[in-house]
Design a protein around this motif. Structure first.
Motif, PDB file in Angstrom:
ATOM      1  N   GLN A  37       0.832  -1.200   0.000  1.00  0.00           N
ATOM      2  CA  GLN A  37       0.000   0.000   0.000  1.00  0.00           C
ATOM      3  C   GLN A  37       0.867   1.251   0.000  1.00  0.00           C
ATOM      4  O   GLN A  37       1.947   1.264   0.587  1.00  0.00           O
ATOM      5  N   GLN A  86      -4.986   4.642  -5.687  1.00  0.00           N
ATOM      6  CA  GLN A  86      -4.558   3.287  -6.088  1.00  0.00           C
ATOM      7  C   GLN A  86      -3.177   2.995  -5.483  1.00  0.00           C
ATOM      8  O   GLN A  86      -2.356   3.885  -5.271  1.00  0.00           O
ATOM      9  N   ASP A  87      -2.949   1.666  -5.254  1.00  0.00           N
ATOM     10  CA  ASP A  87      -1.625   1.287  -4.738  1.00  0.00           C
ATOM     11  C   ASP A  87      -0.666   1.085  -5.903  1.00  0.00           C
ATOM     12  O   ASP A  87      -1.022   1.315  -7.067  1.00  0.00           O
ATOM     13  N   GLY A  90      -1.845  -0.939  -8.914  1.00  0.00           N
ATOM     14  CA  GLY A  90      -2.994  -0.468  -9.674  1.00  0.00           C
ATOM     15  C   GLY A  90      -4.340  -0.829  -9.071  1.00  0.00           C
ATOM     16  O   GLY A  90      -5.381  -0.538  -9.658  1.00  0.00           O
ATOM     17  N   ASN A  91      -4.335  -1.480  -7.905  1.00  0.00           N
ATOM     18  CA  ASN A  91      -5.577  -1.846  -7.237  1.00  0.00           C
ATOM     19  C   ASN A  91      -6.044  -0.707  -6.334  1.00  0.00           C
ATOM     20  O   ASN A  91      -5.254   0.154  -5.946  1.00  0.00           O
ATOM     21  N   PRO A  92      -7.343  -0.681  -5.959  1.00  0.00           N
ATOM     22  CA  PRO A  92      -7.822   0.358  -5.029  1.00  0.00           C
ATOM     23  C   PRO A  92      -7.053   0.320  -3.718  1.00  0.00           C
ATOM     24  O   PRO A  92      -6.843  -0.744  -3.129  1.00  0.00           O
ATOM     25  N   ASN A  93      -6.615   1.475  -3.276  1.00  0.00           N
ATOM     26  CA  ASN A  93      -5.804   1.573  -2.061  1.00  0.00           C
ATOM     27  C   ASN A  93      -6.713   1.545  -0.843  1.00  0.00           C
ATOM     28  O   ASN A  93      -7.485   2.472  -0.591  1.00  0.00           O
TER      29      ASN A  93
END
Length: 644
Positions: A37, A86-87, A90-93
């Motif tokens: 993260q 985003q982390d 590229g995923n939601p943080n």
């Protein structure tokens, strides 16, 4: 039909363990941290600003000194927080999104409780936090010390080598290599030229293990060991390789120095482990090369006053070879060129039952050795191998192999397509005399002095019946010599006094020529003086060929006299010995002077030809002196010794 199960050769490398520890460390650091993260560092005032705006959803406080803030879904859509949406993958943080430091924990706690009551945040929590990176840094010096200790121990115990000595816990294991006839280079008795007597005894040892019933049915016992003794390069190790190639039994090969270690008791432990392996695979052969490294006589020249580790190793070897518990069908072969220093207990019957002397090859054996080493060479078809064998008296098998290799290199250097006779002559000159020094500066006066010196050797040896036949004389500098006279000595089994005196006279011919022509002498006869002094001392003190001292010798074949501080004769006898040695040398010197004075003109004529050609041969001497009446050698042969 059951399939043969293949052995599992999978081994765990220590480096895999080190890599695993590093991965575990980073994994723990990731688990205890924020993973992948993205977390931004902000100040306390910024946190208060976001808190007042209602953008903080959750706060986690660690050790009352550090806090992490999680943003609301609405706040993440704000432009100010777009970088944290985003982390790194590229995923939601999912957070934490911000970290900050806490000043006064009581004030901060009151503020958080108030925000909770007002509905600005949903939740807060207090947690302890373990900093794995700080723990690792604190333990790093200890890890480095342990790593260095393990590395040093591995180096001391064999540097990670294969076999028993590679690891610190296997330091007492044997380092013997087990010969595999399927994968290792196979040497057979056909590759061993000459040495007929030694080969016969060695072959019989192999036959003992192949067919023991043939000998034991008559009540005989299989020998425990055989010791190969002889000068360096005569083929002792080669014989052992042939045994390894011929024997259909396990063959353990190692050097005497493999037992030596800085740790106490390791040598004896390796001896025990070696014989344990051999007994498990019996019938088997153990070969110990250079056994004098551990087999030296005990109690000789030991001034330390303590028990020597080498002696412990020897004691264990003696016990294993013929101790209380005997080893059946395990034969020990050993090789050394220093049998005189070995312990007597090692040489007794029951341990080394046979001592096989591997001597320098004679002319017939040298021919066989040349035939072996000439096989891989591209040589001319009419090469006379008998001539090459006569060229190399006193050469060992290793020397002959070197001659063949040097001849091939010389032929290649001269851009030849095949190795011829002259290449072998040049190779012998190179090995015996040294590298030709074409750039050495020699003044005309020095060149004439060298020519007179070498012509003196040639003249005196030509006039004496028992002197070695001279083949060529050169004033081309080679090695450390300024000139050389090359002879072909007879290969005698016994030497008579008149033969030794004629050789001494010929050796003194160089200095005598300087005296006759210049009425001066120089330092150029150093090697001549060294040679005749050794010969005269041998006549007087070793062979009993002196009338004044009579039939007595001070030679000690055991080699132990060199440890004594006193001579085996009185001071009066020492004076007689010194006087007789001096008389012998001076008598032959005056004899050489008389011969050269009678042939002074021919001596100068020979020296002039030598200055002009730099190298003269037997034909040049015949043209000046005529045929040598007592010359029994019909073939032109060369090369034995450099006298200058």
């Amino acid at each position: 039909m059951a399939t043969e199960k293949k052995p599992n050769n999978f081994k765990i490398s220590p480096w895999w363990i080190y890599a695993g520890l590093i991965i575990i460390f980073f994994g723990l650091n990731y688990i205890g941290g924020s993973g992948f993260q993205d977390t931004a560092k902000i100040s306390s005032s910024k946190f208060n600003e976001y808190l007042d705006k209602g953008q903080i959803e959750k706060v986690v406080i660690f050790n009352k000194t550090e806090g992490e803030a999680y943003l609301t879904a609405a706040a993440l859509k704000d432009k100010a927080h777009s970088k944290l949406a985003q982390d790194m993958l590229g995923n939601p943080n999912k957070g934490p999104h911000y970290s900050f430091e806490i000043g006064n924990d009581e004030v901060f706690q009151n503020k958080i409780e108030k925000a909770k009551l007002e509905g600005k945040i949903k939740d807060y929590d207090f947690k302890p936090k373990s900093n794995w990176s700080e723990i690792f840094i604190s333990l790093l010096p200890i890890i480095i010390i342990i790593g260095l200790w393990v590395l040093i121990m591995r180096r001391m115990s064999g540097g990670g080598a294969g076999g028993g000595g590679g690891q610190i816990f296997n330091i007492g294991k044997s380092r013997a290599k087990l010969f595999d006839e399927k994968t290792d280079l196979k040497t057979t008795f056909k590759d061993v030229a000459g040495l007929e007597g030694a080969k016969e005894e060695i072959q019989e040892i192999v036959e003992f293990l192949r067919n023991p019933d043939k000998y034991t049915t008559l009540g005989g016992k299989i020998p425990k060991g055989a010791l190969l003794v002889g000068p360096p390069g005569t083929g002792k190790t080669l014989l052992a390789k042939a045994v390894a190639g011929e024997a259909k039994v396990p063959f353990f090969s190692l050097s005497g120095s493999d037992f030596v270690e800085m740790f106490v008791g390791v040598g004896a432990s390796r001896v025990r482990d070696l014989f344990k392996q051999a007994k498990d695979k019996a019938p088997a052969i153990i070969f110990i090369d250079e056994i004098d490294a551990v087999g030296r006589a005990r109690g000789k020249n030991n001034f330390s006053g303590s028990n020597d580790e080498r002696e412990n190793t020897l004691n264990q070897l003696l016990t294993e070879m013929d101790g209380f518990g005997t080893n059946t069908h395990v034969i020990v072969l050993a090789a050394t060129n220093r049998a005189d220093v070995l312990d007597k207990a090692l040489l007794r019957a029951g341990r080394f039952d046979r001592q096989i002397y591997v001597d320098l090859p004679d002319v017939r054996e040298r021919k066989e050795i040349f035939e072996v080493h000439l096989k891989p060479l591209k040589k001319v078809e009419d090469l006379d191998i008998d001539f090459l064998a006569k060229q190399t008296p006193g050469f060992s098998g290793a020397d002959i192999a070197n001659v063949c290799n040097e001849a091939a290199l010389i032929a290649a250097r001269n851009n030849k397509t095949a190795v011829d006779k002259q290449d072998f002559l040049d190779a012998v000159d190179r090995i015996v005399g040294g590298l030709e020094k074409k750039n050495k500066i020699v003044t005309p006066e020095e060149k004439r002095a060298i020519a007179i010196h070498e012509a003196g050797h040639a003249t005196v040896s030509w006039m004496l019946e028992h002197a070695a036949p001279l083949v060529k004389v050169t004033i081309v500098p080679r090695g450390q010599s300024l000139g050389a006279a090359w002879y072909l000595p007879e290969e005698r089994l016994i030497v008579r006094p008149e033969q030794m005196l004629d050789e001494m006279c010929a050796t003194m011919g160089g200095r005598a020529a300087e005296k006759v022509i210049f009425n001066k002498i120089s330092t150029g006869a150093l090697s001549d003086l060294e040679k005749v002094t050794k010969q005269a001392r041998a006549m007087v003190t070793i062979y009993g060929l002196n009338d004044k001292l009579g039939n007595i010798t001070y030679y000690d074949s055991s080699g132990q006299s060199e440890y004594n501080f006193s001579k085996p004769y009185s001071e009066e006898t020492a004076l007689v010995i010194d006087k007789e040695i001096s008389n012998l040398i001076e008598t032959e010197y005056q004899r050489a002077i008389q011969i050269l004075q009678d042939n002074k003109e021919k001596l100068q004529q020979l020296a002039d030809i030598l200055i002009e050609k730099e190298v003269i041969f037997k034909d040049d001497l015949e043209a000046i002196f005529g045929k040598r009446p007592f010359d029994t050698h019909t073939e032109e042969t060369a090369v034995e010794t450099v006298t200058e």
